[in-house]
Design an enzyme around this catalytic site. Structure first.
Site, PDB file in Angstrom:
ATOM      1  N   ARG A 135      37.080  50.262  54.146  1.00  0.00           N
ATOM      2  CA  ARG A 135      37.370  50.088  55.512  1.00  0.00           C
ATOM      3  C   ARG A 135      36.892  50.976  56.567  1.00  0.00           C
ATOM      4  NH1 ARG A 135      41.031  50.271  59.897  1.00  0.00           N
ATOM      5  NH2 ARG A 135      41.656  48.256  60.589  1.00  0.00           N
ATOM      6  N   CYS A 136      36.487  52.161  56.414  1.00  0.00           N
ATOM      7  CA  CYS A 136      35.888  52.944  57.444  1.00  0.00           C
ATOM      8  C   CYS A 136      34.514  52.727  57.482  1.00  0.00           C
ATOM      9  CB  CYS A 136      35.924  54.505  56.641  1.00  0.00           C
ATOM     10  SG  CYS A 136      37.601  55.391  56.729  1.00  0.00           S
TER      11      CYS A 136
END
Length: 416
Positions: free
Chosen positions: A405-406
């Site tokens: 997600r980062c």
């Protein structure tokens, strides 16, 4: 000439709606400039083996392209910036942004030289900090964490305001792209800039649905940043409820998405010590008499309580690291809670977090490694309703303290 695009420039109705377009950055020359001497200043705990990290990231990109099935499903930040620098005034605007945002770097001493660079040379400087004259700049290895550059909510995008000097150039990069790239020409009025005296990074914002967002008050997002985000969203978008989670101001949980992400609309992977065991750190931000400039914070006992109140739905919390407290802490440190949803029930995380995958398996997810997913599911996975958790090899990428997600900044997902 305007760029032809068949997806909305900005459209994020939720964290898990089927992905259409995402911005990433595959680690490059800038990552090779991280050394023992500058690693701490650049926010790195370790030094990545760049070739291995690039291979792992390339597999992530292949997953998105296969599952989404679009040639333009994945956009690279550097490609967008190179194209932006071809527009009139964009290179000068980028240099002006650096001068304004980072006066301590004394960029104005080389302002003329920087503005005289061609598109490729200025791109090289923007990413590596290297120029054919002795300007003082640092590389941008954190650029691979594109999530933090901005956050799309509905049809609007919030520009991040980085909390650290190391990431300040990235805010200028993304601001320049939104302001000058032809792809975003029809959406300029939907770019939201926050006040200069607050900090906000995109990893602290999760879109629950069209009416509800979560925002972390964290090591990287200030209380002023949370309030500024809430005011803008309540005033300019369809958002009706902003839920704030006050996190420990510590590196291990620098953003909300390091301890909480969605696998589907009602299933979340959570770090229990913060999300379930700790109480009284969640607040619902309410506009007094409907005025978004006049907010009050109403406390809730837990994040689950707040979510169920504002959405009217029940949630399943899957523990990162399973039931063992030591495994929970170990796997949270290697981004076990930082999953990225390609569509509802199709998520990708790091292979090394095996107890987290066991917990997902217990909830009905089929666990498969990335290469097997590409071989056996390919472009059929996007239209399937099977629950699939993909294990991405991330032994080098995880050294950077950021998960899938980062490393992803979705611009567009399918509308509900």
């Amino acid at each position: 000439m305007p760029v032809e695009t068949t997806v909305a420039p900005f459209q994020i109705p939720s964290e898990t709606a089927p992905l259409r377009q995402v911005v990433v950055h595959t680690p490059g020359d800038e990552m090779a400039l991280v050394s023992p001497e500058n690693a701490e200043d650049l926010l790195f705990d370790d030094i990545l083996f760049v070739d291995e990290a690039r291979g792992e990231h390339a597999t992530l990109v292949r997953l998105f392209q296969a599952a989404v099935g679009r040639d333009d499903a994945v956009l690279q930040v550097t490609d967008l910036l190179r194209e932006t620098f071809g527009e009139d005034g964009a290179r000068a605007a980028f240099v002006d942004g650096l001068v304004e945002r980072m006066p301590y770097r004394n960029f104005e001493a080389y302002e003329g030289e920087l503005k005289g660079l061609d598109a490729d040379a200025l791109l090289h400087f923007a990413v590596t900090g290297q120029a054919p004259f002795p300007v003082t700049a640092l590389p941008t290895p954190n650029l691979m964490f594109t999530r933090d550059l901005s956050a799309v909510v509905g049809e609007h995008v919030l520009l991040s305001h980085a909390a650290t000097a190391a990431r300040a150039p990235e805010s200028v990069i993304m601001g320049t792209i939104y302001a000058h790239h032809p792809r975003f020409a029809d959406a300029r009025d939907r770019v939201i800039e926050l006040p200069e005296d607050v900090s906000f990074e995109g990893g602290d914002l999760l879109v629950v649905d069209e009416k509800v967002v979560l925002v972390g008050q964290s090591e990287r997002t200030s209380l002023g940043g949370v309030l500024a985000v809430a005011r803008e969203l309540l005033a300019r978008t369809a958002v009706e409820h902003v839920v704030m989670v006050n996190l420990p101001k510590a590196r291990y949980c620098m953003h909300l998405d390091t301890v909480f992400t969605f696998a589907d609309a009602d299933t979340c992977v959570v770090f229990p010590p913060i999300i379930e065991d700790a109480h009284d750190h969640t607040f619902i931000l309410e506009a007094i008499d409907g005025d978004p400039d006049d907010l009050r914070l109403r406390p809730c006992r837990t994040l689950r309580d707040a979510l169920e109140e504002v959405t009217g739905r029940a949630y399943t919390f899957v523990p990162c690291g399973g039931s063992d407290p030591v495994r929970q802490r170990r796997e949270q440190w290697t981004d076990g809670a930082n999953l990225f949803a390609i569509r509802p029930g199709l998520v990708v995380g790091y292979d090394r977090n095996r107890a987290t995958y066991d917990a997902l398996r217990a909830e009905g997810f089929h666990v498969v490694d990335a290469e097997s997913f590409l071989d056996y599911y390919g472009d059929t996975a996007a239209t399937s309703d099977a629950r699939i958790a993909v294990r991405l090899s991330g032994n080098e990428l995880s050294r950077g303290r950021g998960g899938p997600r980062c490393m992803t900044m979705p611009l567009s997902r399918e509308a509900g």
